[in-house]
Motif scaffolding. Structure first.
Motif, PDB file in Angstrom:
ATOM      1  N   TYR A 196      52.025  27.124   1.180  1.00  0.00           N
ATOM      2  CA  TYR A 196      51.209  26.764   2.344  1.00  0.00           C
ATOM      3  C   TYR A 196      51.320  27.754   3.488  1.00  0.00           C
ATOM      4  O   TYR A 196      50.434  27.798   4.351  1.00  0.00           O
ATOM      5  CB  TYR A 196      51.568  25.353   2.831  1.00  0.00           C
ATOM      6  N   ASN A 197      52.390  28.542   3.529  1.00  0.00           N
ATOM      7  CA  ASN A 197      52.502  29.529   4.600  1.00  0.00           C
ATOM      8  C   ASN A 197      51.320  30.493   4.583  1.00  0.00           C
ATOM      9  O   ASN A 197      50.893  30.982   5.626  1.00  0.00           O
ATOM     10  CB  ASN A 197      53.808  30.320   4.477  1.00  0.00           C
ATOM     11  N   LYS A 198      50.801  30.771   3.396  1.00  0.00           N
ATOM     12  CA  LYS A 198      49.653  31.680   3.298  1.00  0.00           C
ATOM     13  C   LYS A 198      48.413  31.076   3.959  1.00  0.00           C
ATOM     14  O   LYS A 198      47.608  31.786   4.572  1.00  0.00           O
ATOM     15  CB  LYS A 198      49.372  32.032   1.832  1.00  0.00           C
ATOM     16  N   LEU A 199      48.239  29.775   3.842  1.00  0.00           N
ATOM     17  CA  LEU A 199      47.134  29.098   4.504  1.00  0.00           C
ATOM     18  C   LEU A 199      47.296  29.176   6.024  1.00  0.00           C
ATOM     19  O   LEU A 199      46.355  29.522   6.747  1.00  0.00           O
ATOM     20  CB  LEU A 199      47.062  27.643   4.044  1.00  0.00           C
ATOM     21  N   ILE A 200      48.491  28.861   6.503  1.00  0.00           N
ATOM     22  CA  ILE A 200      48.741  28.891   7.948  1.00  0.00           C
ATOM     23  C   ILE A 200      48.601  30.312   8.493  1.00  0.00           C
ATOM     24  O   ILE A 200      47.999  30.534   9.555  1.00  0.00           O
ATOM     25  CB  ILE A 200      50.138  28.310   8.264  1.00  0.00           C
ATOM     26  N   ASP A 201      49.170  31.284   7.784  1.00  0.00           N
ATOM     27  CA  ASP A 201      49.058  32.681   8.228  1.00  0.00           C
ATOM     28  C   ASP A 201      47.600  33.122   8.298  1.00  0.00           C
ATOM     29  O   ASP A 201      47.201  33.850   9.215  1.00  0.00           O
ATOM     30  CB  ASP A 201      49.833  33.604   7.284  1.00  0.00           C
ATOM     31  N   GLY A 202      46.792  32.678   7.341  1.00  0.00           N
ATOM     32  CA  GLY A 202      45.375  33.014   7.356  1.00  0.00           C
ATOM     33  C   GLY A 202      44.657  32.409   8.550  1.00  0.00           C
ATOM     34  O   GLY A 202      43.841  33.071   9.207  1.00  0.00           O
ATOM     35  N   LEU A 203      44.968  31.160   8.843  1.00  0.00           N
ATOM     36  CA  LEU A 203      44.346  30.481   9.979  1.00  0.00           C
ATOM     37  C   LEU A 203      44.746  31.121  11.312  1.00  0.00           C
ATOM     38  O   LEU A 203      43.922  31.226  12.228  1.00  0.00           O
ATOM     39  CB  LEU A 203      44.734  29.001   9.983  1.00  0.00           C
ATOM     40  N   LEU A 204      45.983  31.541  11.420  1.00  0.00           N
ATOM     41  CA  LEU A 204      46.509  32.055  12.696  1.00  0.00           C
ATOM     42  C   LEU A 204      46.466  33.578  12.805  1.00  0.00           C
ATOM     43  O   LEU A 204      47.007  34.136  13.753  1.00  0.00           O
ATOM     44  CB  LEU A 204      47.952  31.562  12.901  1.00  0.00           C
ATOM     45  N   GLU A 205      45.812  34.219  11.865  1.00  0.00           N
ATOM     46  CA  GLU A 205      45.734  35.679  11.910  1.00  0.00           C
ATOM     47  C   GLU A 205      45.053  36.148  13.204  1.00  0.00           C
ATOM     48  O   GLU A 205      43.990  35.659  13.587  1.00  0.00           O
ATOM     49  CB  GLU A 205      44.937  36.205  10.712  1.00  0.00           C
ATOM     50  N   GLY A 206      45.711  37.065  13.911  1.00  0.00           N
ATOM     51  CA  GLY A 206      45.153  37.617  15.143  1.00  0.00           C
ATOM     52  C   GLY A 206      45.309  36.729  16.361  1.00  0.00           C
ATOM     53  O   GLY A 206      44.750  37.022  17.424  1.00  0.00           O
ATOM     54  N   ILE A 207      46.068  35.632  16.227  1.00  0.00           N
ATOM     55  CA  ILE A 207      46.270  34.687  17.336  1.00  0.00           C
ATOM     56  C   ILE A 207      47.719  34.756  17.792  1.00  0.00           C
ATOM     57  O   ILE A 207      48.637  34.792  16.974  1.00  0.00           O
ATOM     58  CB  ILE A 207      45.896  33.256  16.910  1.00  0.00           C
ATOM     59  N   GLU A 208      47.925  34.769  19.092  1.00  0.00           N
ATOM     60  CA  GLU A 208      49.283  34.861  19.638  1.00  0.00           C
ATOM     61  C   GLU A 208      50.029  33.539  19.404  1.00  0.00           C
ATOM     62  O   GLU A 208      49.528  32.459  19.756  1.00  0.00           O
ATOM     63  CB  GLU A 208      49.227  35.173  21.131  1.00  0.00           C
TER      64      GLU A 208
END
Length: 369
Positions: A196-208
């Motif tokens: 699931y970390n891959k899902l979260i990382d994808g969602l938060l990409e480019g966000i502080e």
């Protein structure tokens, strides 16, 4: 002019989806989380190639093709199908209750035979108006299924006798007269390939994102940073427990690495006896069909929630807590610069697809109307 358009408290699914959608619309977001990692309760810890679900098993399932396509746009999902096994006094039973279970119980082979036994047991009890969970369950499935597969597990889960629990907790019980061990009826089901970390990382990409930041330790400062707040924590804490505490059931996890390739042969095995202190054992590698030479298992122990020292998992949506939540919800509706969303802020049990759906509805209300 403030530094951010949105301050988002919590980096779980709700916060991550909102941040992603706000960024798509040109908004600047800061996500903070008091934990040392992103992802809330879907966070996975990688143990030499095995993604360990640190806060309990998370199995994605939905009938909503739009939400399924949404999550798959960030990470590919595998074909994992949840087919748990129950252990009662050394015997194994398939879940959910289906023809395999009935054969294991009674050696019956046809739906008619199984239906006859259940109906006979239910009729003999003569329960007209179930007064508690025990009577409700007995009136649905009879004595054998209840005693072996429901009673002990439920009493452990809630920390109370089944006769002391309200009937509404079990409104219905899934009973299938087919040989089908698939726990969910949903059209789509799986686990993200790589966790699931891959899902979260994808969602938060480019966000502080700032971790280890407790919003309540410096609320005035954090509030000063953004025009609007998205709050995904406990709604009663936000309002400083003005109407009292909302109650939860909590969990304790015991994670263990074993230097064997396969411990139990299944991702989820439930233990339905009251005397066994844990409700289930999770073997994480089976979620992703792992072939590692080692394995990691987690024993899951339900426990009373004792405030800040315990993680709140399951809202206790009884009459008392529903009334208290109603008061907090009324306050929340008056906070026009704050969006309250997710399991804790909405004080309800959410599956993952429901969290995402709730957030996308809020996104539509906030930006598209």
């Amino acid at each position: 002019m403030k530094q951010y358009d949105f301050l988002i408290v919590g980096s779980g699914l709700y916060g991550a989806v909102f941040a992603h959608e706000a960024k798509k619309r040109g908004k600047k977001c800061l996500v903070i989380d008091k934990r040392a990692h992103k992802g809330g309760n879907v966070y996975c810890e990688n143990v030499d190639g095995i993604n360990v679900h640190k806060y309990g098993a998370h199995i994605f399932h939905t009938n909503d093709s739009a939400i399924w396509n949404y999550v798959n746009s960030f990470v590919e999902f595998n074909r994992y199908t949840n087919s748990p096994v129950a252990v009662y006094k050394g015997d194994l039973y398939n879940l959910p209750f289906n023809m395999n279970t009935f054969y294991q119980l009674w050696k019956v082979k046809t739906p008619a035979e199984a239906q006859h036994i259940i109906q006979e047991q239910v009729s003999s009890l003569n329960i007209k108006a179930p007064a508690n969970l025990e009577e409700q369950a007995l009136s649905l499935v009879g004595t054998d299924i209840y005693e072996r597969l429901i009673k002990g597990y439920t009493e452990k889960q809630w920390g109370r006798k089944a006769t002391e629990l309200p009937a509404f907790i079990i409104k219905r019980l899934p009973v299938r007269f087919t040989y089908d061990n698939n726990y969910f009826n949903d059209k789509y089901q799986g686990i993200p390939v790589g966790g699931y970390n891959k899902l979260i990382d994808g969602l938060l990409e480019g966000i502080e994102v700032k971790l280890g930041c407790d919003y309540f330790e410096d609320k005035a400062y954090f509030d000063s940073l953004a025009d609007k707040l998205v709050f995904t924590g406990k709604i009663d804490e936000f309002f400083d427990y003005r109407f009292g505490f909302l109650e939860y059931r909590s969990l304790r996890f015991e994670h263990e690495r074993l230097e064997i390739a396969n411990f139990q042969g299944n991702a989820v095995v439930n233990y339905t006896e009251r005397e066994v202190p844990y409700t289930r054992i999770i073997e994480h590698k089976h979620f992703e069909f792992g072939t590692q030479k080692h394995t990691v298992i987690t024993r899951e122990f339900p426990k009373e929630w004792k405030g800040q020292s315990d993680e709140p998992y399951y809202p206790i949506n009884d009459e008392k807590n529903t009334k208290i939540f109603g008061q907090y919800k009324q306050l929340a509706e008056e906070c026009h610069q704050v969006i309250f969303g997710g399991r804790l802020a909405e004080y309800r049990y959410y599956d993952m697809h429901q969290v995402i759906g709730s957030c996308l509805k809020e996104v539509s209300r906030t930006f598209d109307l």
